[in-house]
Design a protein around this motif. Structure first.
Motif, PDB file in Angstrom:
ATOM      1  N   GLY A 143       0.829  -1.216   0.000  1.00  0.00           N
ATOM      2  CA  GLY A 143       0.000   0.000   0.000  1.00  0.00           C
ATOM      3  C   GLY A 143       0.852   1.250   0.000  1.00  0.00           C
ATOM      4  O   GLY A 143       0.362   2.342  -0.264  1.00  0.00           O
ATOM      5  N   GLN A 144       2.146   1.114   0.283  1.00  0.00           N
ATOM      6  CA  GLN A 144       3.055   2.253   0.319  1.00  0.00           C
ATOM      7  C   GLN A 144       4.362   1.939  -0.408  1.00  0.00           C
ATOM      8  O   GLN A 144       4.807   2.699  -1.241  1.00  0.00           O
ATOM      9  CB  GLN A 144       3.369   2.608   1.796  1.00  0.00           C
ATOM     10  CG  GLN A 144       3.439   4.089   2.063  1.00  0.00           C
ATOM     11  CD  GLN A 144       2.158   4.813   1.626  1.00  0.00           C
ATOM     12  OE1 GLN A 144       1.050   4.488   2.059  1.00  0.00           O
ATOM     13  NE2 GLN A 144       2.329   5.783   0.727  1.00  0.00           N
ATOM     14  N   THR A 145       4.957   0.808  -0.048  1.00  0.00           N
ATOM     15  CA  THR A 145       6.235   0.439  -0.656  1.00  0.00           C
ATOM     16  C   THR A 145       6.121  -0.906  -1.367  1.00  0.00           C
ATOM     17  O   THR A 145       5.315  -1.760  -1.004  1.00  0.00           O
ATOM     18  CB  THR A 145       7.365   0.335   0.394  1.00  0.00           C
ATOM     19  OG1 THR A 145       6.957  -0.573   1.401  1.00  0.00           O
ATOM     20  CG2 THR A 145       7.686   1.680   1.006  1.00  0.00           C
ATOM     21  N   LEU A 146       6.959  -1.029  -2.369  1.00  0.00           N
ATOM     22  CA  LEU A 146       6.968  -2.249  -3.166  1.00  0.00           C
ATOM     23  C   LEU A 146       8.252  -3.005  -2.842  1.00  0.00           C
ATOM     24  O   LEU A 146       9.350  -2.445  -2.962  1.00  0.00           O
ATOM     25  CB  LEU A 146       6.913  -1.852  -4.636  1.00  0.00           C
ATOM     26  CG  LEU A 146       6.264  -2.801  -5.617  1.00  0.00           C
ATOM     27  CD1 LEU A 146       5.945  -2.082  -6.903  1.00  0.00           C
ATOM     28  CD2 LEU A 146       7.116  -4.003  -5.878  1.00  0.00           C
ATOM     29  N   GLU A 147       8.102  -4.238  -2.415  1.00  0.00           N
ATOM     30  CA  GLU A 147       9.272  -5.029  -2.029  1.00  0.00           C
ATOM     31  C   GLU A 147       9.608  -6.020  -3.128  1.00  0.00           C
ATOM     32  O   GLU A 147       8.757  -6.800  -3.557  1.00  0.00           O
ATOM     33  CB  GLU A 147       8.973  -5.788  -0.732  1.00  0.00           C
ATOM     34  CG  GLU A 147      10.149  -6.593  -0.227  1.00  0.00           C
ATOM     35  CD  GLU A 147       9.753  -7.473   0.948  1.00  0.00           C
ATOM     36  OE1 GLU A 147       9.717  -6.962   2.083  1.00  0.00           O
ATOM     37  OE2 GLU A 147       9.458  -8.656   0.718  1.00  0.00           O
ATOM     38  N   TRP A 149      14.676  -5.676  -1.616  1.00  0.00           N
ATOM     39  CA  TRP A 149      14.828  -4.215  -1.601  1.00  0.00           C
ATOM     40  C   TRP A 149      13.439  -3.604  -1.644  1.00  0.00           C
ATOM     41  O   TRP A 149      12.546  -4.102  -2.345  1.00  0.00           O
ATOM     42  CB  TRP A 149      15.605  -3.727  -2.829  1.00  0.00           C
ATOM     43  CG  TRP A 149      17.047  -4.121  -2.864  1.00  0.00           C
ATOM     44  CD1 TRP A 149      17.648  -5.146  -2.199  1.00  0.00           C
ATOM     45  CD2 TRP A 149      18.065  -3.492  -3.658  1.00  0.00           C
ATOM     46  NE1 TRP A 149      18.977  -5.202  -2.510  1.00  0.00           N
ATOM     47  CE2 TRP A 149      19.270  -4.197  -3.401  1.00  0.00           C
ATOM     48  CE3 TRP A 149      18.086  -2.415  -4.531  1.00  0.00           C
ATOM     49  CZ2 TRP A 149      20.470  -3.852  -4.008  1.00  0.00           C
ATOM     50  CZ3 TRP A 149      19.290  -2.071  -5.152  1.00  0.00           C
ATOM     51  CH2 TRP A 149      20.474  -2.778  -4.880  1.00  0.00           C
ATOM     52  N   LYS A 150      13.288  -2.510  -0.925  1.00  0.00           N
ATOM     53  CA  LYS A 150      11.971  -1.865  -0.892  1.00  0.00           C
ATOM     54  C   LYS A 150      12.029  -0.491  -1.540  1.00  0.00           C
ATOM     55  O   LYS A 150      12.967   0.271  -1.307  1.00  0.00           O
ATOM     56  CB  LYS A 150      11.493  -1.709   0.551  1.00  0.00           C
ATOM     57  CG  LYS A 150      10.921  -2.972   1.134  1.00  0.00           C
ATOM     58  CD  LYS A 150      10.255  -2.668   2.466  1.00  0.00           C
ATOM     59  CE  LYS A 150       9.706  -3.932   3.084  1.00  0.00           C
ATOM     60  NZ  LYS A 150       9.330  -3.719   4.477  1.00  0.00           N
ATOM     61  N   PHE A 151      11.006  -0.196  -2.307  1.00  0.00           N
ATOM     62  CA  PHE A 151      10.927   1.090  -3.021  1.00  0.00           C
ATOM     63  C   PHE A 151       9.614   1.783  -2.692  1.00  0.00           C
ATOM     64  O   PHE A 151       8.564   1.151  -2.667  1.00  0.00           O
ATOM     65  CB  PHE A 151      11.003   0.854  -4.537  1.00  0.00           C
ATOM     66  CG  PHE A 151      12.235   0.114  -4.940  1.00  0.00           C
ATOM     67  CD1 PHE A 151      13.421   0.788  -5.165  1.00  0.00           C
ATOM     68  CD2 PHE A 151      12.219  -1.272  -5.063  1.00  0.00           C
ATOM     69  CE1 PHE A 151      14.572   0.096  -5.522  1.00  0.00           C
ATOM     70  CE2 PHE A 151      13.371  -1.971  -5.408  1.00  0.00           C
ATOM     71  CZ  PHE A 151      14.554  -1.281  -5.640  1.00  0.00           C
ATOM     72  N   GLU A 152       9.722   3.093  -2.459  1.00  0.00           N
ATOM     73  CA  GLU A 152       8.541   3.914  -2.287  1.00  0.00           C
ATOM     74  C   GLU A 152       7.789   3.946  -3.611  1.00  0.00           C
ATOM     75  O   GLU A 152       8.364   4.360  -4.628  1.00  0.00           O
ATOM     76  CB  GLU A 152       8.997   5.339  -1.983  1.00  0.00           C
ATOM     77  CG  GLU A 152       8.462   5.942  -0.722  1.00  0.00           C
ATOM     78  CD  GLU A 152       9.223   7.240  -0.454  1.00  0.00           C
ATOM     79  OE1 GLU A 152       9.551   7.456   0.721  1.00  0.00           O
ATOM     80  OE2 GLU A 152       9.489   7.990  -1.403  1.00  0.00           O
ATOM     81  N   ALA A 153       6.522   3.555  -3.600  1.00  0.00           N
ATOM     82  CA  ALA A 153       5.810   3.408  -4.872  1.00  0.00           C
ATOM     83  C   ALA A 153       5.666   4.731  -5.623  1.00  0.00           C
ATOM     84  O   ALA A 153       5.740   4.760  -6.842  1.00  0.00           O
ATOM     85  CB  ALA A 153       4.434   2.795  -4.628  1.00  0.00           C
TER      86      ALA A 153
END
Ligand code: FES
Ligand SMILES: [Fe+2]
Length: 411
Positions: free
Chosen positions: A87-91, A97-101
């Motif tokens: 809902g916020q970040t894509l893992e 690694w996590k990215f802010e969508a």
């Protein structure tokens, strides 16, 4: 992780920027394109689309913001759409690694220890402005302003650079320079216009959507869309027109910014639906048809209080595949299902014709555009060439039309 790779990754935002393939593929970058229908995304579900040969992963954040990222992890290229979105970040599914969508900014690399000096926040997944409008996810296919970490060219570039420490250092310096100048994230120098909006003329209306794939380059799709002469041959049917109803037409056109307009006129008398509309309202029917770059044809039909408004876009997916997205809204007493039957048939006729045409185009034939029926197609190519030229030189764009023109053809 090696020192070289670390510096390399830090540098990526600047160094691995995509080179627009405008010249080779004939795409127009720096415009909005519809990627998919809003209904294809719900909750935290991710959807994928391809625009201008760029694979995208799209979704909606918990706050309802649409986002579009390049569907490729900047680490090792696995599609991010296989990852998990909270809902916020894509893992990413590979190393987490996590990215802010909404920005593409990396916020976490699970393998890092407290000893590591890698600046995680300097890493970006490829990211494009995205807006939801008229039931579509629109993506602004920006050629240079985005921090395209996962560009098509970047994979090979990476391989080269992994071996080349000197190059990586140079890239790092340029990344630092870019950071110093605030040139990070999705900031672009030119403000991006908002995504196109379908014109509607009353509060209540019906609306419907259709789409169809065409196995051809976007240019063929577009000139097919603005071609008046194929109607009596491709779209003949008792309720629309037959080849025997061909007659000479005179249409006025005028230049508009980035496009041209078929000036408001009374529609073709050989089309039954228009005759019916006129009978119903007792008021004149006028139609205005616009084409604007990169790919948008809009049509507004008005008669008294009644109106019909439609938009067709031809969107490049791959260099030999494009898609027509058609949306129509109206306040006439016309049930959606009836309209769809006719519109679908119409689109299918175009599609079938273009499948046949693609057979011929495979062999690179010489083609011709004739006056006056193909003049709109000539304007399209003129607009496109002049736009590219003005972008290249930085000078104002010249319009291929010097003023209003009247065209004559039989259809
Ligand atoms: S490939 Fe995505 S985190 Fe490694
Ligand atoms: Fe057609």
């Amino acid at each position: 992780m090696s020192e070289t790779l670390q510096t390399l990754l830090q540098a990526k935002g600047e160094a691995a920027r995509e080179i627009p393939s405008e010249s080779e593929a004939g795409f127009l970058w720096d415009f909005w394109y519809p990627a998919l229908r809003s209904t294809e995304v719900s909750g935290n579900r991710l959807a994928t689309a391809m625009l201008l040969e760029v694979p995208l992963v799209l979704g909606r954040t918990a706050d309802g913001n649409a986002f579009a990222m390049r569907d490729s992890c900047p680490h090792r290229g696995i599609p991010l759409s296989y990852g998990h979105f909270d809902g916020q970040t894509l893992e990413c599914s590979y190393h987490g690694w996590k990215f802010e969508a909404c920005t593409g900014r990396c916020v976490e690399i699970p393998s890092l220890t407290s000893q590591d000096k890698l600046k995680v926040e300097r890493i970006f997944a490829g990211h494009y402005p995205c807006e939801e409008r008229d039931g579509y996810f629109w993506v602004y296919m920006s050629s240079g302003a985005r921090p395209a970490a996962g560009g098509t060219g970047s994979r090979d570039a990476n391989r080269g650079r992994e071996r080349d420490n000197a190059e990586a250092q140079r890239a790092e310096r340029s990344a630092e320079k870019s950071e110093a100048s605030g040139n990070t994230s999705a900031q672009s120098t030119e403000p991006i216009p908002s995504a196109p909006k379908l014109a509607v003329f009353s509060e209540k209306y019906r609306i419907t959507y259709l789409a169809c794939d065409l196995p051809s380059h976007v240019d063929q799709g577009i000139i097919g869309l603005m071609d008046p002469a194929h109607g009596p041959f491709v779209h003949q049917s008792w309720y629309w027109r037959s080849r025997h109803s061909i007659h000479e037409k005179e249409k006025k056109f005028e230049p508009i910014p980035n496009g041209f307009r078929m000036s408001p006129h009374t529609p073709s008398s050989n089309s039954a639906p228009y005759r019916m509309l006129q009978k119903y309202t007792g008021e004149p029917v006028t139609t205005t048809i616009d084409f604007v770059l990169p790919n948008i044809r809009t049509e507004e039909i008005r008669s008294g209080k009644l109106w019909f408004s439609s938009r067709a876009t031809v969107t490049p997916v791959l260099r030999d595949l494009c898609r027509i997205d058609f949306v129509a809204a109206w306040n006439l007493l016309l049930p959606v299902w009836i309209f769809r039957i006719f519109a679908q048939k119409f689109l299918r006729q175009d599609q079938e014709t273009m499948i046949l045409q693609a057979e011929g185009l495979k062999h690179n034939p010489r083609l011709m555009l004739i006056d006056d029926a193909d003049r709109p197609a000539k304007w399209y190519f003129g607009l496109k060439a002049n736009l590219l030229e003005s972008r290249r030189t930085g000078s104002a764009m010249t319009h291929p039309m010097s003023g209003p023109v009247t065209l004559h053809w039989r259809s």
